[in-house]
Design a protein around this motif. Structure first.
Motif, PDB file in Angstrom:
ATOM      1  N   ALA A  33       0.815  -1.218   0.000  1.00 32.03           N
ATOM      2  CA  ALA A  33       0.000   0.000   0.000  1.00 32.03           C
ATOM      3  C   ALA A  33       0.853   1.275   0.000  1.00 32.03           C
ATOM      4  CB  ALA A  33      -0.939  -0.003   1.206  1.00 32.03           C
ATOM      5  N   TRP A  34       2.162   1.139  -0.108  1.00 30.62           N
ATOM      6  CA  TRP A  34       3.049   2.300  -0.137  1.00 30.62           C
ATOM      7  C   TRP A  34       2.945   3.003  -1.490  1.00 30.62           C
ATOM      8  CZ3 TRP A  34       8.400   1.546   2.597  1.00 30.62           C
ATOM      9  CH2 TRP A  34       8.170   1.227   3.940  1.00 30.62           C
ATOM     10  N   TRP A  35       3.428   4.222  -1.534  1.00 34.75           N
ATOM     11  CA  TRP A  35       3.310   5.074  -2.712  1.00 34.75           C
ATOM     12  C   TRP A  35       4.662   5.490  -3.261  1.00 34.75           C
ATOM     13  CZ3 TRP A  35      -1.325   7.003  -4.760  1.00 34.75           C
ATOM     14  CH2 TRP A  35      -2.480   6.681  -4.034  1.00 34.75           C
ATOM     15  N   LEU A  36       4.699   5.719  -4.570  1.00 39.33           N
ATOM     16  CA  LEU A  36       5.822   6.386  -5.235  1.00 39.33           C
ATOM     17  C   LEU A  36       5.318   7.742  -5.697  1.00 39.33           C
ATOM     18  CD1 LEU A  36       7.115   3.460  -7.461  1.00 39.33           C
ATOM     19  CD2 LEU A  36       8.319   4.487  -5.531  1.00 39.33           C
ATOM     20  N   CYS A  37       6.151   8.759  -5.529  1.00 43.02           N
ATOM     21  CA  CYS A  37       5.804  10.115  -5.970  1.00 43.02           C
ATOM     22  C   CYS A  37       6.940  10.651  -6.814  1.00 43.02           C
ATOM     23  CB  CYS A  37       5.581  11.019  -4.760  1.00 43.02           C
ATOM     24  SG  CYS A  37       5.360  12.768  -5.194  1.00 43.02           S
ATOM     25  N   ASN A  38       6.605  11.182  -7.970  1.00 42.32           N
ATOM     26  CA  ASN A  38       7.564  11.866  -8.829  1.00 42.32           C
ATOM     27  C   ASN A  38       6.928  13.177  -9.254  1.00 42.32           C
ATOM     28  OD1 ASN A  38       9.621  12.623 -10.513  1.00 42.32           O
ATOM     29  ND2 ASN A  38       9.063  11.221 -12.146  1.00 42.32           N
ATOM     30  N   ARG A  39       7.643  14.257  -9.027  1.00 42.62           N
ATOM     31  CA  ARG A  39       7.154  15.566  -9.472  1.00 42.62           C
ATOM     32  C   ARG A  39       8.109  16.067 -10.545  1.00 42.62           C
ATOM     33  NH1 ARG A  39       3.897  19.062  -5.348  1.00 42.62           N
ATOM     34  NH2 ARG A  39       3.767  20.172  -7.286  1.00 42.62           N
ATOM     35  N   VAL A  40       7.594  16.221 -11.723  1.00 42.14           N
ATOM     36  CA  VAL A  40       8.387  16.708 -12.845  1.00 42.14           C
ATOM     37  C   VAL A  40       7.821  18.051 -13.261  1.00 42.14           C
ATOM     38  CG1 VAL A  40       9.173  16.239 -15.177  1.00 42.14           C
ATOM     39  CG2 VAL A  40       8.832  14.349 -13.580  1.00 42.14           C
ATOM     40  N   ASN A  41       8.655  19.068 -13.264  1.00 39.38           N
ATOM     41  CA  ASN A  41       8.225  20.429 -13.618  1.00 39.38           C
ATOM     42  C   ASN A  41       7.002  20.853 -12.806  1.00 39.38           C
ATOM     43  OD1 ASN A  41      10.275  20.571 -15.575  1.00 39.38           O
ATOM     44  ND2 ASN A  41       8.964  19.534 -17.055  1.00 39.38           N
ATOM     45  N   GLY A  42       6.936  20.404 -11.548  1.00 36.93           N
ATOM     46  CA  GLY A  42       5.852  20.793 -10.660  1.00 36.93           C
ATOM     47  C   GLY A  42       4.603  19.942 -10.757  1.00 36.93           C
ATOM     48  N   SER A  43       4.500  19.075 -11.769  1.00 38.32           N
ATOM     49  CA  SER A  43       3.313  18.221 -11.914  1.00 38.32           C
ATOM     50  C   SER A  43       3.548  16.904 -11.196  1.00 38.32           C
ATOM     51  CB  SER A  43       3.034  17.944 -13.389  1.00 38.32           C
ATOM     52  OG  SER A  43       2.737  19.140 -14.058  1.00 38.32           O
ATOM     53  N   PRO A  44       2.723  16.582 -10.205  1.00 35.48           N
ATOM     54  CA  PRO A  44       2.950  15.340  -9.470  1.00 35.48           C
ATOM     55  C   PRO A  44       2.387  14.114 -10.182  1.00 35.48           C
ATOM     56  CG  PRO A  44       1.116  16.529  -8.510  1.00 35.48           C
ATOM     57  CD  PRO A  44       1.650  17.392  -9.626  1.00 35.48           C
ATOM     58  N   PHE A  45       3.103  13.010 -10.033  1.00 36.03           N
ATOM     59  CA  PHE A  45       2.656  11.708 -10.500  1.00 36.03           C
ATOM     60  C   PHE A  45       2.747  10.760  -9.314  1.00 36.03           C
ATOM     61  CE2 PHE A  45       4.411  13.880 -14.172  1.00 36.03           C
ATOM     62  CZ  PHE A  45       3.396  13.729 -15.088  1.00 36.03           C
ATOM     63  N   TYR A  46       1.648  10.086  -9.008  1.00 38.58           N
ATOM     64  CA  TYR A  46       1.589   9.188  -7.857  1.00 38.58           C
ATOM     65  C   TYR A  46       1.144   7.810  -8.318  1.00 38.58           C
ATOM     66  CZ  TYR A  46       1.023  13.785  -5.657  1.00 38.58           C
ATOM     67  OH  TYR A  46       1.154  15.092  -5.283  1.00 38.58           O
ATOM     68  N   ILE A  47       1.675   6.786  -7.649  1.00 37.73           N
ATOM     69  CA  ILE A  47       1.267   5.419  -7.939  1.00 37.73           C
ATOM     70  C   ILE A  47       1.576   4.559  -6.708  1.00 37.73           C
ATOM     71  CG2 ILE A  47       3.461   4.696  -8.966  1.00 37.73           C
ATOM     72  CD1 ILE A  47       1.749   3.266 -11.131  1.00 37.73           C
ATOM     73  N   THR A  48       0.728   3.577  -6.436  1.00 40.31           N
ATOM     74  CA  THR A  48       1.014   2.668  -5.325  1.00 40.31           C
ATOM     75  C   THR A  48       1.900   1.524  -5.809  1.00 40.31           C
ATOM     76  OG1 THR A  48      -0.948   1.313  -5.706  1.00 40.31           O
ATOM     77  CG2 THR A  48      -1.165   3.144  -4.130  1.00 40.31           C
TER      78      THR A  48
END
Length: 190
Positions: A33-48
């Motif tokens: 249930a953990w998450w990965l977060c990547n913010r590129v040019n200020g736009s967040p991308f999230y995925i478990t």
């Protein structure tokens, strides 16, 4: 600085959107249930973690309940790990601005958005990033052996070793600094 959690990003393949995650702790951790977060040019991308595929041939575990020393390689969607610059944070909840939710963090190519959260957690140095300008085909960003992964100097660029978990200490080992030298102390397995 010391790592907050026992689950770390040990290798990052930015060309092929793959990451190797290792449990360096002495007990199991359920990361489904953990998450990965990547913010590129200020736009967040999230995925478990549970919504991405495990690459079985490049993993020691076939599930996300990682025992001590176990690792998985996750195949992320195209563009989730951008080539030129990006950041990747591992979170135990979806509280992405929380320094208690972030477990590990790495940023490359340029200063990140969440690096201040990682700095507050004691797992990254704010306003620093890994230089990937010279990365070549078949090369990955790799955590150096016995390093915590808290700064760009803890990483190197080299030929991919994803699937071998060769670049992290054994579970239960500790790093001891003595007079400017580092010693790796390992606990014998019973």
């Amino acid at each position: 600085m010391s790592a907050q959690g026992a689950v770390v990003i040990s290798e990052l393949d930015i060309a092929n959107n793959k990451i190797e995650i290792v449990n360096t702790g002495g007990s199991s951790v359920d990361t489904a249930a953990w998450w990965l977060c990547n913010r590129v040019n200020g736009s967040p991308f999230y995925i478990t973690f549970g919504s991405v595929g495990i690459i079985a041939a490049e993993s020691s575990s076939m599930d996300l309940n990682l025992g001590a020393g176990e690792f998985v390689t996750l195949q992320l969607t195209a563009g989730f790990v951008p080539d030129g610059n990006g950041e990747l944070g591992i979170y135990n909840t979806n509280s992405f601005a929380s320094s208690t939710a972030i477990e590990d963090y790495v940023v490359w190519g340029a200063i990140g958005v969440r690096d201040s959260v990682a700095q507050n957690a004691g797992i990254w140095t704010d306003n620093q990033f890994i230089d990937v300008s010279g990365i070549g085909a078949g090369e990955t960003v790799q955590l150096l052996p016995s390093q915590a992964g808290n700064a760009p100097a803890d990483y190197t660029i080299g030929a991919s070793t994803i699937g071998s978990a060769t670049n992290v200490p054994e579970p239960g080992s500790a790093l001891l600094a003595v007079g400017g030298s580092a010693l790796l102390l390992c606990r014998r397995r019973s």
